[in-house]
Design a protein around this motif. Structure first.
Motif, PDB file in Angstrom:
ATOM      1  N   PRO A  81       7.060   4.026  47.748  1.00  0.00           N
ATOM      2  CA  PRO A  81       7.607   2.670  47.870  1.00  0.00           C
ATOM      3  C   PRO A  81       8.787   2.661  48.843  1.00  0.00           C
ATOM      4  CG  PRO A  81       7.569   3.394  45.577  1.00  0.00           C
ATOM      5  CD  PRO A  81       7.175   4.565  46.402  1.00  0.00           C
ATOM      6  N   ASP A  85       4.110  -2.617  46.855  1.00  0.00           N
ATOM      7  CA  ASP A  85       4.917  -1.564  46.224  1.00  0.00           C
ATOM      8  C   ASP A  85       6.370  -1.599  46.688  1.00  0.00           C
ATOM      9  OD1 ASP A  85       2.759  -0.607  44.909  1.00  0.00           O
ATOM     10  OD2 ASP A  85       2.220   0.832  46.484  1.00  0.00           O
ATOM     11  N   ASN A  86       6.640  -2.420  47.665  1.00  0.00           N
ATOM     12  CA  ASN A  86       7.963  -2.406  48.305  1.00  0.00           C
ATOM     13  C   ASN A  86       8.896  -3.458  47.720  1.00  0.00           C
ATOM     14  OD1 ASN A  86       6.440  -1.889  51.570  1.00  0.00           O
ATOM     15  ND2 ASN A  86       6.803  -0.458  49.932  1.00  0.00           N
ATOM     16  N   TRP A  87      10.178  -3.220  47.910  1.00  0.00           N
ATOM     17  CA  TRP A  87      11.214  -4.175  47.488  1.00  0.00           C
ATOM     18  C   TRP A  87      11.890  -4.772  48.716  1.00  0.00           C
ATOM     19  CZ3 TRP A  87      13.490  -5.410  42.598  1.00  0.00           C
ATOM     20  CH2 TRP A  87      12.891  -4.774  41.495  1.00  0.00           C
ATOM     21  N   ILE A 112      13.169   2.578  41.020  1.00  0.00           N
ATOM     22  CA  ILE A 112      11.920   2.732  41.777  1.00  0.00           C
ATOM     23  C   ILE A 112      11.313   4.116  41.510  1.00  0.00           C
ATOM     24  CG2 ILE A 112      10.947   2.876  44.122  1.00  0.00           C
ATOM     25  CD1 ILE A 112      13.036   0.712  44.919  1.00  0.00           C
TER      26      ILE A 112
END
Ligand code: RIB
Length: 290
Positions: free
Chosen positions: A2, A129-131, A249
């Motif tokens: 991520p 999946d990323n922020w 995460i």
């Protein structure tokens, strides 16, 4: 793995040590003057990276500002999405008193003129999946959130410098809201209800030397502050948040996330500077006895 896309300010921090904060009309002596790398956004990126998280920093500095670019290199910040701006780089004038408390004036410059094209390009490869992480020292937050939600990314807002309207505007689009204690009180006043009732899935409230609280839908977690002698509290909240999110995460338990973030912030306040004071994960683990 991520990734965190952090739309965040980059400032030259100009710290002046003072005996006390000047009152209106008062002139006082500055004891020591020091320049270093800062910006709420940049400090968070440094903390995320030191905690082992992969980060894409989205920001801007003046196109002639080699000195700030060199500082970013020294902190291993990838500058692919640091826009070269015609505006002056951001600067923060920081009065630091004998109790290690600070009073800050920020001149946002390039941080407030990031182009929408630049934000678009930076987020092009974002995925679920990323922020996306935001603070309130840049422009473009609403645009970035719109793009991120289109890609099903998760969104975290560090509500500093605090503006209740901005939080209210973004509230139903974010997964994690980070506030300090006084910002939480201001938000409670704006909503007329306790923060845990405002409808955000996760809320992190940092309380300086008193630790922090994490409110999730099912449970509230707490950590007590560590007793240390602070030298400079600038950026400690940014360090806390960056460490917290990186550990979250990495799927550490909520309590461990709080404890590692708390230890990181306690180490940070014992060093001068903002980005400069963010500790390495090995030191943080050693401090928690892990
Ligand atoms: O949170 C600390 C930061 O606030 C400093 O690094 C300064 O640049 C201001 O943005």
């Amino acid at each position: 793995m991520p990734r965190v896309y952090n739309l965040g300010s980059i400032n030259l921090d100009r710290t002046i040590n003072v005996s006390h904060f000047p009152k209106p009309g008062e002139t006082i002596d500055g004891k020591v003057f020091e320049d270093s790398l800062g910006g709420k956004g940049l400090n968070v990126s440094v903390a995320l990276q030191k905690a082992g998280q992969s980060v894409v920093h989205i920001g801007a500095v003046n196109h002639n500002d080699k000195s700030l670019s060199d500082m970013l290199d020294r902190f291993e910040i990838d500058q692919t999405f640091v826009e070269k701006s015609d505006h002056p780089s951001g600067q923060a004038y920081i009065f630091l008193d004998k109790e290690a408390e600070n009073s800050i004036v920020v001149c946002g410059g390039a941080n407030l003129a990031i182009s929408h094209d630049h934000i678009n390009q930076a987020l092009e490869n974002g995925s679920k999946d990323n922020w996306l992480v935001l603070q309130n020292e840049t422009n473009g937050q609403a645009k970035a959130v719109e793009i991120a939600l289109g890609k099903k990314m998760k969104v975290a807002l560090v509500a500093a410098p605090f503006n209740a309207e901005m939080v209210i505007e973004l509230l139903d689009k974010i997964d994690l809201l980070a506030l300090n204690e006084s910002e939480a009180k201001e938000l409670e006043t704006a909503f007329g209800k306790p923060v845990e009732k405002i409808g955000c899935p996760m809320i992190l409230v940092t309380k300086g030397a008193a630790g922090a609280v994490l409110i999730t839908p099912n449970q509230t977690f707490k950590v007590d502050g560590k007793k240390v002698v602070p030298r400079d509290t600038t950026g400690a909240g940014d360090t806390f948040f960056g460490y917290f999110l990186a550990c979250w995460i990495a799927k550490e338990t909520p309590q461990i996330c709080l404890e590692l973030a708390n230890a990181a912030a306690a180490l940070a306040v014992q060093k001068n500077g903002a980005a400069n004071s963010v500790p390495a994960m090995s030191d943080v683990r050693a401090a928690t006895g892990d």
